[in-house]
Design an enzyme around this catalytic site. Structure first.
Site, short mmCIF file in Angstrom:
data_model
loop_
_atom_site.label_atom_id
_atom_site.label_comp_id
_atom_site.label_asym_id
_atom_site.label_seq_id
_atom_site.Cartn_x
_atom_site.Cartn_y
_atom_site.Cartn_z
N THR A 159 -1.12 1.98 6.73
CA THR A 159 -1.11 0.73 5.97
C THR A 159 -1.22 -0.41 6.96
O THR A 159 -0.93 -0.24 8.15
CB THR A 159 0.17 0.60 5.12
OG1 THR A 159 0.18 -0.69 4.49
CG2 THR A 159 1.43 0.72 5.96
N GLY A 160 -1.64 -1.57 6.47
CA GLY A 160 -1.75 -2.73 7.36
C GLY A 160 -3.07 -3.44 7.16
O GLY A 160 -3.74 -3.23 6.15
N HIS A 161 -3.45 -4.27 8.13
CA HIS A 161 -4.67 -5.06 8.02
C HIS A 161 -5.89 -4.15 8.14
O HIS A 161 -6.21 -3.67 9.23
CB HIS A 161 -4.66 -6.15 9.10
CG HIS A 161 -5.87 -7.02 9.04
ND1 HIS A 161 -6.74 -7.16 10.09
CD2 HIS A 161 -6.37 -7.75 8.02
CE1 HIS A 161 -7.73 -7.98 9.73
NE2 HIS A 161 -7.53 -8.34 8.49
N GLY A 162 -6.56 -3.92 7.01
CA GLY A 162 -7.61 -2.91 6.94
C GLY A 162 -8.74 -3.10 7.94
O GLY A 162 -9.22 -2.14 8.53
N ARG A 191 -15.14 -5.78 -1.66
CA ARG A 191 -14.63 -5.46 -0.31
C ARG A 191 -14.03 -4.04 -0.29
O ARG A 191 -13.22 -3.70 -1.13
CB ARG A 191 -13.57 -6.49 0.09
CG ARG A 191 -12.92 -6.25 1.46
CD ARG A 191 -11.59 -5.53 1.33
NE ARG A 191 -10.82 -5.53 2.58
CZ ARG A 191 -9.71 -4.85 2.75
NH1 ARG A 191 -9.21 -4.13 1.77
NH2 ARG A 191 -9.07 -4.89 3.89
N THR A 249 0.86 -1.18 0.00
CA THR A 249 0.00 0.00 0.00
C THR A 249 0.90 1.23 0.00
O THR A 249 2.01 1.16 0.52
CB THR A 249 -0.87 -0.04 1.27
OG1 THR A 249 -1.81 -1.09 1.11
CG2 THR A 249 -1.60 1.26 1.53
N GLY A 267 -11.80 -1.53 2.05
CA GLY A 267 -10.92 -1.61 3.22
C GLY A 267 -10.91 -0.32 4.02
O GLY A 267 -11.84 0.50 3.94
N ASP A 268 -9.85 -0.15 4.77
CA ASP A 268 -9.70 1.04 5.62
C ASP A 268 -9.33 2.29 4.82
O ASP A 268 -9.64 3.41 5.22
CB ASP A 268 -8.59 0.79 6.64
CG ASP A 268 -7.26 0.50 5.95
OD1 ASP A 268 -7.22 -0.41 5.09
OD2 ASP A 268 -6.27 1.19 6.22
C1 LIG Z 1 -0.53 -7.55 5.20
C2 LIG Z 1 -0.61 -6.05 5.16
C3 LIG Z 1 0.18 -5.48 6.35
C4 LIG Z 1 0.00 -5.53 3.85
C5 LIG Z 1 -0.36 -4.08 3.53
N1 LIG Z 1 -1.74 -4.02 3.14
C6 LIG Z 1 -2.51 -2.93 3.25
O1 LIG Z 1 -2.09 -1.91 3.70
C7 LIG Z 1 -3.95 -3.08 2.79
C8 LIG Z 1 -4.93 -2.01 3.14
N2 LIG Z 1 -4.74 -1.40 4.41
C9 LIG Z 1 -6.32 -2.68 3.12
O2 LIG Z 1 -6.65 -3.37 4.08
O3 LIG Z 1 -7.01 -2.54 2.11
C10 LIG Z 1 0.52 -3.60 2.38
O4 LIG Z 1 0.02 -3.45 1.26
O5 LIG Z 1 1.70 -3.38 2.61
#
Ligand SMILES: CC(C)C[C@H](NC(=O)C[C@H](N)C(=O)O)C(=O)O
Length: 310
Positions: free
Chosen positions: A218-221, A195, A167, A197-198
């Site tokens: 960024t991270g688990h939405g 879907r 992201t 996300g955040d």
């Molecule tokens: C596994 C994760 C930490 C990877 C992370 N993903 C996102 O940030 C996805 C975005 N926040 C959502 O949920 O749509 C990345 O792309 O680096």
């Protein structure tokens, strides 16, 4: 106060063979955003420039290079927010758009709404003269490979998610003390169709307020949304925490309360900045005064002269 732009390129695990490209990508985006500030551009112009560049870079999970949904298609989310009047614009689940961040900005600038989704967003793009691209042009061999791997019997979905990052997002402060944020993503690998996300959710994927600061996440939405991570961090800044401590408090709460991992870039209107993450890695870069700062691993902080100070 010194103008600054801070860029993040995702908090998932970055395979070793891709780490140099990630590093180079965030550094180049930070330089591009900083060049905008140096020309007297606004923080909003700077974050949109930096994020557009990362959307065009196939090594990141945004624009070209986005992860694929369960049907093997790209659906992208993006948000911008301007700290001056708390204006924001977002798009969710858009396809065929090379730079969703620019479409999010048009939603902010040209409509009375804050978020457009799916076909409506595409129709709006057409009406604004934003060109649509063939959906395949956003798909890379790597993203198709990850998608297939994840569908294979016995695949470990957690490993696969962590194996595909980036992201992208940016925060900036300009010479007038205006703050802005921008975040763009292809979302989570093999997500359900439709879907959201955040990222396009205000206060989760980003927030900007000239009275407090700006954050891009960024991270688990699904975890980020639960704790409205960007706004939570700015709440801690309002309570008197430094941008660094506030970012750590927000990430620690998300981990302990809902088990979610992620990363953030944060600035305050005085030009203090922080890049923090609870994952193993996050690609980041920041440009301020005559120095480019960058890193990928916990504790890593490299610097390089930018040559030409603002
Ligand atoms: C596994 C994760 C930490 C990877 C992370 N993903 C996102 O940030 C996805 C975005 N926040 C959502 O949920 O749509 C990345 O792309 O680096």
């Amino acid at each position: 106060m010194f103008p600054v732009v801070v860029v993040q390129g995702g908090a998932g695990h970055i395979p070793k063979e891709r780490s140099e490209n990630s590093r180079a990508g965030v550094c180049s985006a930070a330089r591009a955003g900083y060049a905008v500030l140096r020309r007297g551009g606004s923080s909003m112009d700077a974050v949109v420039e930096a994020v557009s560049q990362l959307e065009n870079n196939p090594f990141f999970n945004a624009g070209c290079g986005s992860v694929l949904n369960i049907r093997g298609e790209v659906e992208m989310d993006a948000i911008v927010m301007d700290g001056k009047r708390l204006d924001s614009g977002a798009v969710s689940a858009v396809r065929n758009i090379a730079n969703p961040i620019q479409l999010a900005r048009l939603v902010m600038d040209k409509t009375s709404h804050t978020c457009l989704t799916a076909e409506g967003a595409n129709r709006f793009a057409r009406s604004m003269g934003v060109s649509e691209v063939p959906p395949e042009s956003l798909i890379t061999d790597y993203s198709r490979m990850r998608w297939k791997e994840n569908l294979a019997p016995g695949a470990n979905p957690v490993d696969s998610q962590m194996g595909k990052m980036g992201t992208v997002g940016a925060v900036a402060v300009d010479a007038e003390g205006n703050v802005a944020c921008a975040t763009s993503t292809g979302g989570m690998l093999n997500k359900m169709e439709g879907r959201v996300g955040d990222t396009p959710c205000i206060g989760s994927g980003g927030f900007a307020d000239n009275q407090v600061g700006a954050v891009s996440t960024t991270g688990h939405g699904e975890s980020i949304v639960k704790v409205t991570l960007a706004r939570l961090i700015l709440f801690h800044v309002e309570q008197g925490q430094s941008v660094e401590a506030a970012s750590d408090l927000g990430l620690a709460y998300m981990k302990s309360r809902v088990g979610g991992l992620g990363g953030v870039v944060t600035v305050d209107p005085q030009g203090h900045w922080a890049t923090r993450f609870s994952t193993r890695q996050m690609a980041w870069a920041a440009a301020q005064k005559d120095t480019l700062h960058y890193g990928l691993y916990t504790g890593e902080h490299l610097t390089q002269s930018l040559g030409d100070p603002l």
